[in-house]
Design a protein around this motif. Sequence first.
Motif, short mmCIF file in Angstrom:
data_model
loop_
_atom_site.label_atom_id
_atom_site.label_comp_id
_atom_site.label_asym_id
_atom_site.label_seq_id
_atom_site.Cartn_x
_atom_site.Cartn_y
_atom_site.Cartn_z
N GLU A 179 -24.07 28.59 -4.57
CA GLU A 179 -25.20 29.07 -3.78
C GLU A 179 -25.19 28.13 -2.49
O GLU A 179 -25.60 28.59 -1.42
N ALA A 180 -24.68 26.88 -2.55
CA ALA A 180 -24.65 26.01 -1.44
C ALA A 180 -23.63 26.86 -0.31
O ALA A 180 -23.74 26.64 0.94
N GLY A 205 -10.49 17.30 1.24
CA GLY A 205 -11.04 18.42 0.58
C GLY A 205 -12.61 18.16 -0.13
O GLY A 205 -13.63 18.65 0.47
N VAL A 206 -12.90 16.69 -0.59
CA VAL A 206 -14.35 16.47 -0.92
C VAL A 206 -14.76 16.07 0.34
O VAL A 206 -15.95 16.54 0.32
N GLY A 207 -14.39 15.43 1.22
CA GLY A 207 -14.92 14.70 2.37
C GLY A 207 -15.66 15.98 3.39
O GLY A 207 -16.85 15.67 3.63
N LEU A 208 -15.01 17.12 3.61
CA LEU A 208 -15.59 17.89 4.59
C LEU A 208 -16.87 18.58 3.83
O LEU A 208 -17.81 19.00 4.28
N LEU A 209 -16.60 19.07 2.49
CA LEU A 209 -17.65 19.52 1.64
C LEU A 209 -19.00 18.68 1.48
O LEU A 209 -20.18 19.21 1.71
N LEU A 210 -18.49 17.45 1.19
CA LEU A 210 -19.71 16.15 1.01
C LEU A 210 -20.18 16.20 2.34
O LEU A 210 -21.67 15.95 2.45
N HIS A 233 -24.10 25.64 3.33
CA HIS A 233 -24.36 24.39 3.29
C HIS A 233 -23.21 23.69 2.69
O HIS A 233 -23.04 22.46 2.60
N MET A 234 -22.09 24.53 2.29
CA MET A 234 -20.64 23.89 2.13
C MET A 234 -19.78 24.99 2.59
O MET A 234 -19.97 26.29 2.32
N GLN A 235 -18.80 24.47 3.39
CA GLN A 235 -17.77 25.52 4.06
C GLN A 235 -16.36 25.24 3.43
O GLN A 235 -16.19 23.95 3.06
N VAL A 236 -15.74 26.23 3.11
CA VAL A 236 -14.42 26.10 2.67
C VAL A 236 -13.28 25.89 3.72
O VAL A 236 -13.14 26.89 4.52
N THR A 237 -12.49 25.01 3.79
CA THR A 237 -11.31 24.62 4.72
C THR A 237 -10.12 24.69 3.82
O THR A 237 -9.78 23.86 3.29
N ILE A 238 -9.30 25.80 3.96
CA ILE A 238 -7.87 25.86 3.14
C ILE A 238 -6.98 25.13 4.48
O ILE A 238 -6.58 25.57 5.20
N ALA A 283 -18.84 16.74 -4.69
CA ALA A 283 -19.73 16.51 -3.63
C ALA A 283 -21.35 16.68 -4.28
O ALA A 283 -21.95 15.92 -3.73
N HIS A 284 -21.30 17.66 -4.85
CA HIS A 284 -22.44 18.00 -5.33
C HIS A 284 -23.16 16.76 -6.23
O HIS A 284 -24.31 16.33 -5.90
N TYR A 285 -22.41 16.31 -7.17
CA TYR A 285 -22.85 15.23 -8.16
C TYR A 285 -23.07 13.84 -7.25
O TYR A 285 -23.99 13.14 -7.58
N LEU A 286 -22.16 13.64 -6.38
CA LEU A 286 -22.34 12.51 -5.53
C LEU A 286 -23.54 12.57 -4.88
O LEU A 286 -24.41 11.70 -4.58
#
Length: 321
Positions: A280-281, A150-155, A286-291, A126-129
């Motif tokens: 840090e995000a 997984g990527v989608g929610l973080l991005l 600025h990024m949330q983890v969803t398991i 998500a960060h590099y994109l």
Amino acid sequence: MKAIVITQVGSPDVLQLHEIQRPAPDSDQGLIDVTVAGVNFIDIYHRLGKYPVKLPYIPGVEGVGTIAELGSNAPADLKIGMRVGWVMASGGYSESVIIPAKTLIPIPDDIKDEDAVALLLQGMTAHYLARNTYEIQPGDTAVVHSGAGGVGLLLTRYIKSLGGKVIATASTPEKQALVTAAGADLGIDYEGFAQKVKEFTAGQGAHVIYDGVGKDTFDEGLQALRRRGTLAVFGAASGQVPPIEIMKISSGSIYLTRPTLADFVVERSELLWRANEVFEAFRKDHMQVTIGGRYPLADAPAAHKNLESRKSTGKLVLQVR
Ligand code: NDP
């Protein structure tokens, strides 16, 4: 020790638990006792033989654990007993794994193992994109396909923190609710998404499309971009995009790229910088983890079935110890 070993490619049932010998690291490697292994779409490509691997093969490109042994040439910042993570290796579906020492990422004390696994491969993607492939500017409109993944929610959330607007696609109303909860301005179905993007942008189209779905979304994506927009195809959950005629991206002078994480974590300094940006995000929300699912190692087949059935949301993990 126990590990999931593939001796033939195929359905999730080829992921079988075996008793194997605990490996020993050479001078450039570390032996890691794995606590949590990440389940990623690339593991499915490996299992199916779409990305060829040498058999027998232990899948799992990402995980977190404790350093049990360290080769003599390991970077000086690493010590036995440290919590570390890794991405882009192999063998993570295992109680212990050998990883090139220079690719080990120290995990800060305030980041739990499970959060670290969810943040490493998918968070750094998500960060590099959003920062390098197409750098989001405040006010930009981005389309994020498979927004509840997984990527989608973080991005999605990360783009919002950079001041961008997000239109996220997802296949069910439940998933669409998840993407709006993550901050998306609009959560929509794939059906006719280009038209909805055009309406949202007063006919202009999106500045960028981050597309991990591939075959099913590529062509319509070209219709959803504004002049000089960027189409970043970073995955192929629906299959690879077939070869394209270059004139297809001529109208509107579209930038087309097919990026991969390995090219954005080349040197150890870049790997550690990017990982720490992601941590840090996460601290700043600025990024949330969803398991989206936790499985014991032996249940790796169930995790794969869930991911490829399109039923999963967020991150799937194997709890190894
Ligand atoms: P996701 O959690 O996003 O899971 C895949 C999702 O893709 C599904 O839940 C589904 O969401 C959607 N999808 C659309 N069409 C299909 C289909 N035909 N079959 C299955 N799923 C489909 O996975 P990840 O977050 O792990 O990865 C997302 C993509 O990003 C993958 O393609 C992966 O390979 C790629 N990736 C690329 C990286 C890179 O650096 N290039 C790094 C990391 C991941 P829905 O039902 O809402 O459509």
